[in-house]
Enzyme design. Structure first.
Site, PDB file in Angstrom:
ATOM      1  N   ALA A 166      22.655  63.135   4.732  1.00 15.13           N
ATOM      2  CA  ALA A 166      21.350  62.694   4.295  1.00 15.13           C
ATOM      3  C   ALA A 166      20.880  62.780   2.953  1.00 15.13           C
ATOM      4  O   ALA A 166      20.206  61.915   2.639  1.00 15.13           O
ATOM      5  CB  ALA A 166      20.436  63.624   5.315  1.00 15.13           C
ATOM      6  N   ASP A 167      21.499  63.694   2.237  1.00 17.04           N
ATOM      7  CA  ASP A 167      21.116  63.759   1.058  1.00 17.04           C
ATOM      8  C   ASP A 167      21.167  62.441   0.014  1.00 17.04           C
ATOM      9  O   ASP A 167      20.402  62.213  -1.018  1.00 17.04           O
ATOM     10  CB  ASP A 167      21.786  64.984   0.160  1.00 17.04           C
ATOM     11  CG  ASP A 167      21.960  66.252   0.964  1.00 17.04           C
ATOM     12  OD1 ASP A 167      21.985  65.967   2.165  1.00 17.04           O
ATOM     13  OD2 ASP A 167      21.966  67.273   0.484  1.00 17.04           O
ATOM     14  N   GLY A 168      22.358  62.020   0.415  1.00 20.29           N
ATOM     15  CA  GLY A 168      22.816  60.822  -0.250  1.00 20.29           C
ATOM     16  C   GLY A 168      21.589  59.538  -0.295  1.00 20.29           C
ATOM     17  O   GLY A 168      21.436  58.786  -1.068  1.00 20.29           O
ATOM     18  N   TYR A 170      18.476  59.929  -0.818  1.00 18.37           N
ATOM     19  CA  TYR A 170      17.475  60.320  -1.717  1.00 18.37           C
ATOM     20  C   TYR A 170      18.342  59.987  -3.187  1.00 18.37           C
ATOM     21  O   TYR A 170      17.874  59.459  -4.090  1.00 18.37           O
ATOM     22  CB  TYR A 170      16.999  61.671  -1.914  1.00 18.37           C
ATOM     23  CG  TYR A 170      16.110  62.011  -2.925  1.00 18.37           C
ATOM     24  CD1 TYR A 170      14.792  61.594  -2.978  1.00 18.37           C
ATOM     25  CD2 TYR A 170      16.456  62.486  -4.229  1.00 18.37           C
ATOM     26  CE1 TYR A 170      13.709  61.764  -3.855  1.00 18.37           C
ATOM     27  CE2 TYR A 170      15.784  62.732  -5.262  1.00 18.37           C
ATOM     28  CZ  TYR A 170      14.378  62.387  -5.082  1.00 18.37           C
ATOM     29  OH  TYR A 170      13.580  62.560  -6.081  1.00 18.37           O
ATOM     30  N   MET A 171      19.625  60.417  -2.999  1.00 15.48           N
ATOM     31  CA  MET A 171      20.428  60.423  -4.258  1.00 15.48           C
ATOM     32  C   MET A 171      20.753  58.809  -4.916  1.00 15.48           C
ATOM     33  O   MET A 171      20.515  58.699  -6.082  1.00 15.48           O
ATOM     34  CB  MET A 171      21.796  61.003  -4.157  1.00 15.48           C
ATOM     35  CG  MET A 171      21.657  62.386  -3.527  1.00 15.48           C
ATOM     36  SD  MET A 171      20.761  63.708  -4.518  1.00 15.48           S
ATOM     37  CE  MET A 171      20.709  65.126  -3.413  1.00 15.48           C
TER      38      MET A 171
END
Length: 385
Positions: A166-168, A170-171
């Site tokens: 999930a972080d990806g 935003y990244m």
């Protein structure tokens, strides 16, 4: 005095609750005026100056430092404080405008890794967001040369599974729209959708509209301590904030814009329902007892993401403003400490951990970045109120 003014800022915002959402005992509070923009600028300045005073810019370009820089650039945009822009530029120069530094394309990897060969791993690509923002302020080609080299190589491959956590979202999603904005290369938007479709296929939960952190946490393979679906607050914070950033940069007539907007609005609705009465979100969104107590990074990302939607007319103000008021109250009177420290930030990790202590002294670069994003979006809200 600064701390007191910030407290009053939070109280004033809380008290400005719409009449329909208040009891008869608090109706009089609806007459309290919103604070002035300079009060929010003072808050942003207090928090960012405090962080930069004890954290040099010359650090690596990995995700946690880069996430802070997205907040720092948001702070620069609303304050026009050249010190913040210079801090970001010093960081970029220190890292030679690169993420992971390997030049051997045959060795480039994209699963988890912190070594120079993980060039295609999104945690090493979020830095490109700030490099592109700095390029737009001073369009020197070398500022985005590495970003273009990496992303255009990535797009030349036949893989679509780059965003597996999930972080990806935003990244890297905002990197794609930002690079489209400066290059007008339509492949950035095509691949954005391809990669997003893969991420949705493994992490999106159609029943709730929320996102699992990655495929390891999908229910019923993984459950919270009370047997429920376990959605990590910061993980969904990354997604909501990432979608807001994408929608901000995406052309109005872009293909698939409606899909991004639909996912954003559904996620916002689910997040709204999961808010605790005190204004924060717990680390496991649907099971507060899994890891009870306040958590700031997820709460700040939600505050930013929801405020962005209100500010751009894609979330109904009457419905979502009370949610933002409560989260803002938490951020400014509980998370924010008297010296400008942003507390109650869950440390680096990937899940809600039962028994993990997160207190007023728990802070981190990415949490400060999230706080600055939220405060900067609040400043923009106040421009029209």
């Amino acid at each position: 005095m600064i701390r007191l003014s910030m407290y009053l800022l939070g109280v004033a915002l809380l008290l400005e609750l719409p009449t329909a959402c208040t009891s008869s005992k608090t109706v009089v509070a609806t007459q309290v005026s919103l604070p002035k923009q300079q009060d929010v600028l003072a808050l942003i300045t207090q928090v960012n100056d405090h962080w930069q005073a004890s954290h040099p810019a010359q650090v690596r370009s990995f995700w946690d430092e880069a996430a802070y820089q997205t907040g720092n650039m948001a702070a620069y945009e609303v304050t026009k404080n050249e010190k913040y822009r210079q801090y970001a530029e010093d960081w970029a120069v220190h890292n030679q405008w690169k993420g992971a530094t390997s030049d051997d394309k045959a060795a480039w990897k994209y699963k988890y890794g912190e070594t120079p060969d993980y060039v295609l791993f999104g945690d090493w690509q979020i830095c490109f967001q700030t490099y592109i923002d700095l390029y737009k302020l001073k369009p020197e080609p070398q500022r985005i040369a590495r970003a273009r080299e990496v992303m255009e190589y990535e797009m030349s491959t036949d893989r679509n599974d780059y965003w597996w956590w999930a972080d990806g979202l935003y990244m890297v999603m905002p990197v794609m729209t930002k690079l489209y904005g400066v290059t007008k290369n339509p492949q950035y938007l095509t691949k954005l959708h391809d990669y997003f479709a893969y991420a949705n296929s493994i992490m999106h939960d159609p029943e709730t509209g929320l996102y699992y952190r990655d495929s390891k946490y999908v229910y019923p393979q993984h459950k919270s301590v009370n047997g429920q679906k376990d959605f990590w607050a910061r993980g969904d914070g990354w997604v909501l904030a990432g979608l807001a950033k994408v929608l901000h940069d995406l052309p109005a007539d872009a293909p698939h814009r409606g899909e991004y907007l639909s996912k954003y609005q559904r996620l916002a609705a689910a997040i709204k329902k999961a808010q605790q009465p005190e204004g924060y979100w717990t680390r496991s969104l649907l099971d507060p007892q899994h890891a009870p107590g306040p958590e700031t990074s997820g709460t700040a990302f939600y505050t930013f993401g929801l405020l962005w939607g209100i500010n751009h007319g894609v979330l109904d103000k009457k419905e979502y403003w009370p949610t933002v008021q409560k989260s803002w109250q938490y951020l400014t009177t509980t998370a924010l400490q008297p010296d400008g420290t942003v507390g109650y930030v869950q440390p680096i990790g990937e899940k809600a951990i039962p028994g993990q202590v997160v207190g007023k002294n728990s802070t981190a670069n990415f949490g400060v970045g999230a706080f600055l994003l939220a405060a900067s979006e609040m400043y923009r809200y106040l421009a029209d109120h």
